[in-house]
Design a protein around this motif. Structure first.
Motif, PDB file in Angstrom:
ATOM      1  N   GLN A  46       0.962  -1.120   0.092  1.00  0.00           N
ATOM      2  CA  GLN A  46      -0.069   0.112   0.068  1.00  0.00           C
ATOM      3  C   GLN A  46       0.786   1.177   0.176  1.00  0.00           C
ATOM      4  OE1 GLN A  46      -2.714  -0.561   3.216  1.00  0.00           O
ATOM      5  NE2 GLN A  46      -3.928  -1.956   2.349  1.00  0.00           N
ATOM      6  N   TRP A  49       2.149   1.965  -3.368  1.00  0.00           N
ATOM      7  CA  TRP A  49       1.325   2.434  -4.444  1.00  0.00           C
ATOM      8  C   TRP A  49       0.814   3.932  -4.287  1.00  0.00           C
ATOM      9  CZ3 TRP A  49       0.340   0.631  -8.959  1.00  0.00           C
ATOM     10  CH2 TRP A  49       0.423  -0.587  -9.261  1.00  0.00           C
ATOM     11  N   SER A  50       0.763   4.334  -2.630  1.00  0.00           N
ATOM     12  CA  SER A  50       0.354   5.464  -2.518  1.00  0.00           C
ATOM     13  C   SER A  50       1.466   6.630  -2.352  1.00  0.00           C
ATOM     14  CB  SER A  50      -0.710   5.344  -1.286  1.00  0.00           C
ATOM     15  OG  SER A  50       0.112   4.769  -0.291  1.00  0.00           O
ATOM     16  N   SER A  54       4.813   9.621  -6.934  1.00  0.00           N
ATOM     17  CA  SER A  54       4.348   8.819  -7.769  1.00  0.00           C
ATOM     18  C   SER A  54       4.452   7.416  -7.309  1.00  0.00           C
ATOM     19  CB  SER A  54       5.206   9.111  -9.084  1.00  0.00           C
ATOM     20  OG  SER A  54       6.762   8.610  -8.852  1.00  0.00           O
ATOM     21  N   PHE A  55       3.674   6.705  -7.715  1.00  0.00           N
ATOM     22  CA  PHE A  55       3.454   5.438  -7.066  1.00  0.00           C
ATOM     23  C   PHE A  55       4.736   4.558  -7.712  1.00  0.00           C
ATOM     24  CE2 PHE A  55       1.026   4.956 -10.987  1.00  0.00           C
ATOM     25  CZ  PHE A  55       1.554   3.698 -11.541  1.00  0.00           C
TER      26      PHE A  55
END
Length: 144
Positions: A46, A49-50, A54-55
């Motif tokens: 997580q 991705w967050s 930028s992920f």
């Protein structure tokens, strides 16, 4: 083989790992992230991705397409994504069948004794380069 020991004091692994992963990808490498703690792997996924800027794309072993993942999360040091860089985030040392070019070994106060044992073990291993990092004032500095 290079092993970077990261002693977590202020931030948990899920906060420190994205910085290492970003640097790994910028160097043109892939990363395998290993932990025996499924909840920790979920938090790391997580966090990757967050990121605000930028992920960082990542996937878990067993979800399919492992060979395409720039960052692969797993419970064992099996680089199905072809990674040459390994991040161990639960403080429990593991090695793959083939040595990784670089390993990031993250440990905390609960796993520091094991990290000291690994440091001594690697001191005796030919070709092993060891580096120790600690947090100081919100930054990582190389110590001794």
């Amino acid at each position: 083989m290079r092993v970077d020991f990261y002693q977590l004091s202020r931030d948990p692994a899920e906060a420190a790992l994205p910085l290492l992963a970003r640097a790994t990808l910028k160097a043109g490498e892939r990363m395998l992230v290993v932990s025996g703690d499924a909840a920790q792997l979920e938090r790391i996924g997580q966090a990757l991705w967050s990121l605000p800027e930028s992920f960082l794309a990542n996937g878990r072993v067993g979800e399919g397409g492992e060979e395409r993942q720039p960052i692969l999360l797993s419970d064992r040091p099996d680089p199905r994504n072809g990674a040459r860089f390994l991040a161990i985030t639960d403080g429990i040392w593991r090695e793959g069948e083939t040595p990784f070019a670089r390993t990031f070994f993250l440990f905390d106060d609960h796993t520091v004794a094991g990290a000291r044992d690994v440091w001594r073990l690697l001191r005796q291993r030919e070709g092993a380069e060891r580096h120790y990092w600690k947090q100081e004032g919100g930054r990582w500095i190389e110590a001794g």
